[in-house]
Design a protein around this motif. Structure first.
Motif, PDB file in Angstrom:
ATOM      1  N   GLN A 237       1.018  -1.316   0.018  1.00  0.00           N
ATOM      2  CA  GLN A 237      -0.015   0.030  -0.148  1.00  0.00           C
ATOM      3  C   GLN A 237       0.722   1.345   0.104  1.00  0.00           C
ATOM      4  O   GLN A 237       0.668   2.101   0.886  1.00  0.00           O
ATOM      5  N   ASP A 239       1.654   4.741  -1.770  1.00  0.00           N
ATOM      6  CA  ASP A 239       1.094   5.806  -2.652  1.00  0.00           C
ATOM      7  C   ASP A 239       1.851   6.019  -3.915  1.00  0.00           C
ATOM      8  O   ASP A 239       1.395   6.198  -5.139  1.00  0.00           O
ATOM      9  N   VAL A 242       0.761   3.664  -6.806  1.00  0.00           N
ATOM     10  CA  VAL A 242      -0.314   4.318  -7.427  1.00  0.00           C
ATOM     11  C   VAL A 242      -0.139   5.241  -8.601  1.00  0.00           C
ATOM     12  O   VAL A 242      -0.788   5.137  -9.665  1.00  0.00           O
ATOM     13  N   LEU A 264      -6.846   4.076  -5.941  1.00  0.00           N
ATOM     14  CA  LEU A 264      -6.424   2.952  -5.457  1.00  0.00           C
ATOM     15  C   LEU A 264      -6.753   1.709  -6.145  1.00  0.00           C
ATOM     16  O   LEU A 264      -6.115   0.702  -5.805  1.00  0.00           O
ATOM     17  N   TYR A 273      -1.815  -1.134  -3.804  1.00  0.00           N
ATOM     18  CA  TYR A 273      -3.063  -1.357  -3.055  1.00  0.00           C
ATOM     19  C   TYR A 273      -3.829  -2.383  -3.689  1.00  0.00           C
ATOM     20  O   TYR A 273      -4.406  -3.212  -2.973  1.00  0.00           O
TER      21      TYR A 273
END
Length: 341
Positions: A237, A239, A242, A264, A273
């Motif tokens: 997860q 960022d 992403v 996400l 994610y």
């Protein structure tokens, strides 16, 4: 009679002096009007060489005389040449004949895509980006990879010097050698102890680099946190993965300032994610510190991290979901207060 002889001798000296001074000025006197860099490609003709250098010299005719006398057209070396004040025609011609060109500096940054990097680099080389891409694709395939994008791990963030005439193979060799020098026996031992493949190490290093913003003092802590998540079977997860997934889809033309919930679920093997485990490759070119941070990760129990609005560029770390929720809310509130969307 003696007076006549003396006058003749004086006239001879004057004439000799005139032609001597003219010869000196033509071959050795300063002929530079202004400093600059002249680019002479491989297939340049004599006229092109003359047109390239003319804006920087005072007397085109004298330079052409020396250039023809020294057979520059048949013996020039392509390159990027620095025209310096105080230089005479002979030195200018000899510089171009000898190939004493001046190197260009290249900043290899945290490019997310090799083709981004190639586009920047080739602005300072004789060859166009398509030529570079094709040759690097060939090098990648020789190494058993698919294309140039798979060579990302061979590059490190830094400033490098190359000649304008550098070929793609010469360019890559510098990084290939650097890569091999970096992976000392000590680092290879740490690689084996980590239980990670080299591709996984680079992928994690790229996440560490992006999350830390390149700040060395948090890298080992961040590396330890992501290794904790990975070894617990949790999604990383991150960022930046992403953002990378979105950038890949938009060819890096859609800047993402803030990762939103809608982002996400972006379909991509790089989106941590949406997918468990470590991405299939690095999301950017990394620096040596970030790779070393993964190999020497801090032994901590952190699971969560959140940007710290009180210390721009730094993070708050915790093993507590409750504490992380508080930290995350504080950061979201700060983003909203700055109207960052």
């Amino acid at each position: 009679m003696k007076k006549t002889i003396l006058i003749i001798i004086l006239l001879a000296f004057v004439v000799a002096g005139f032609f001597g001074l003219r010869f000196y000025n033509t071959y050795y006197g300063n002929n530079v009007e202004k400093e600059g860099y002249v680019l002479i490609p491989h297939k340049a003709g004599f006229g092109q060489i003359m047109d390239s250098i003319s804006p920087y010299i005072k007397d085109r005719e004298s330079f052409e005389t020396v250039a023809k006398d020294k057979k520059l057209a048949a013996n020039f070396k392509p390159g990027r040449y620095h025209i310096e004040n105080g230089t005479g025609n002979t030195d200018l011609v000899n510089m171009i004949k000898a190939g004493n060109q001046t190197a260009n500096s290249f900043r290899i940054g945290d490019f997310g895509d090799m083709y981004q990097m190639i586009g920047k680099v080739t602005k300072k080389t004789e060859l166009d980006s398509l030529h570079f891409v094709n040759d690097l694709n060939g090098i990648a395939q020789e190494k058993g990879y698919k294309n140039a994008e798979d060579l990302k791990k061979y590059f490190f963030i830094d400033t490098y010097n190359f000649f304008w005439t550098v070929s793609p193979r010469e360019f890559f060799k510098k990084f290939d050698d650097q890569y091999n020098d970096f992976w000392t026996s000590e680092r290879q031992n740490k690689e084996q102890q980590s239980g990670l493949t080299r591709d996984q190490i680079y992928a994690l290093a790229s996440i560490v680099y992006k999350e830390s913003g390149g700040k060395k003092d948090e890298m080992k802590t961040i590396a330890g946190l992501y290794l904790n998540r990975y070894r617990k079977g949790m999604k990383l997860q991150s960022d930046p993965t992403v953002i990378y997934a979105i950038n890949k889809q938009t060819n890096f033309k859609e800047p993402i300032k803030r990762v939103l919930y809608k982002h996400l679920s972006t379909p991509s093997p790089y989106n941590t994610y949406a997918n468990a485990g470590i991405p299939p490759g690095p999301i950017c070119v990394v620096d040596k510190n970030s790779v070393d941070a993964v190999l020497n990760a801090e032994n901590n129990n952190y699971i969560f991290m959140c940007a710290d609005p009180a210390r721009f560029g730094y993070h708050k770390f915790t093993a507590s979901a409750e504490e992380h929720a508080v930290n995350a809310k504080a950061y979201q509130d700060w983003l909203n207060s700055k109207n960052i969307k």
